[in-house]
Scaffold this active site. Structure first.
Site, PDB file in Angstrom:
ATOM      1  CG  ASN A   1     -12.355  -0.239   3.927  1.00 50.50           C
ATOM      2  OD1 ASN A   1     -12.555  -0.912   5.055  1.00 50.50           O
ATOM      3  ND2 ASN A   1     -11.161   0.220   3.742  1.00 50.50           N
TER       4      ASN A   1
ATOM      5  CG  ASP B   1      -2.215   0.877   1.121  1.00 49.26           C
ATOM      6  OD1 ASP B   1      -3.324   0.717   0.920  1.00 49.26           O
ATOM      7  OD2 ASP B   1      -2.005   2.051   1.083  1.00 49.26           O
TER       8      ASP B   1
ATOM      9  CB  VAL C   1      -9.258   1.904  -4.924  1.00 49.10           C
ATOM     10  CG1 VAL C   1      -8.975   1.244  -6.384  1.00 49.10           C
ATOM     11  CG2 VAL C   1      -8.178   2.996  -4.611  1.00 49.10           C
TER      12      VAL C   1
ATOM     13  CG  HIS D   1      -8.909  -2.909  -2.244  1.00 48.03           C
ATOM     14  ND1 HIS D   1      -9.950  -2.243  -3.198  1.00 48.03           N
ATOM     15  CD2 HIS D   1      -8.683  -2.431  -1.069  1.00 48.03           C
ATOM     16  CE1 HIS D   1     -10.171  -1.182  -2.299  1.00 48.03           C
ATOM     17  NE2 HIS D   1      -9.568  -1.223  -1.158  1.00 48.03           N
TER      18      HIS D   1
ATOM     19  CG  HIS E   1      -6.858  -2.636   3.193  1.00 49.20           C
ATOM     20  ND1 HIS E   1      -5.999  -1.490   2.872  1.00 49.20           N
ATOM     21  CD2 HIS E   1      -8.037  -2.555   2.584  1.00 49.20           C
ATOM     22  CE1 HIS E   1      -7.068  -0.648   2.130  1.00 49.20           C
ATOM     23  NE2 HIS E   1      -8.060  -1.055   2.077  1.00 49.20           N
TER      24      HIS E   1
END
Ligand code: 5GP
Ligand code: ZN
Length: 117
Positions: free
Chosen positions: A86, A29, A95, A99, A101
């Protein structure tokens, strides 16, 4: 397509890759929130978790398999880590390419406080 993560997959935006398979890519990240902060994405453009279909079952399984392998390689598997996805505005998604994290490398704060309202 105007998607930052698709551009990272293409290579037109550079990234520090830590894992790549036919279907999944993971990279550091750009604004780490923990000593280890890696973003794991499917190569298929899926905007959010809400858009995942039964056809995507294999790629979702591969995403989690990649998370397990990366955590091991980063040396944080035993100490522990957190996987975060998220979703949309209230979830804090910025974004819109699915994805997860992978966060670790320190003791992370409690996720749920006295904020139910
Ligand atoms: P979200 O808030 O959507 O769950 O997370 C998006 C994440 O992507 C953020 O943690 C942000 O720092 C990261 N990010 C955004 N743009 C880039 C980029 O160009 N390169 C990398 N490596 N990470 C990015
Ligand atoms: Zn995309």
């Amino acid at each position: 397509m105007d998607c930052i993560f698709c551009k990272i997959i293409e290579g037109s935006i550079p990234s520090t890759k830590v894992y790549e398979s036919d279907t999944v890519l993971a990279f550091k990240d750009i604004q780490p929130a923990a000593p280890v902060h890696i973003v794991i994405i499917p190569k298929k453009h899926i905007p959010t978790m809400n858009d995942v279909t039964d056809e995507d079952a294999a790629v979702i399984a591969e995403l989690f398999a990649a998370a397990r392998q990366i955590a091991k390689e980063q040396g944080i598997a035993e100490a522990g880590y957190r996987l975060v996805n998220n979703v949309n505005s209230d979830g804090g998604q910025v974004v819109y390419h699915l994805h997860v994290h992978l966060l670790g490398g320190k003791k992370l704060g409690a996720l749920v406080g006295n904020n139910a309202s």
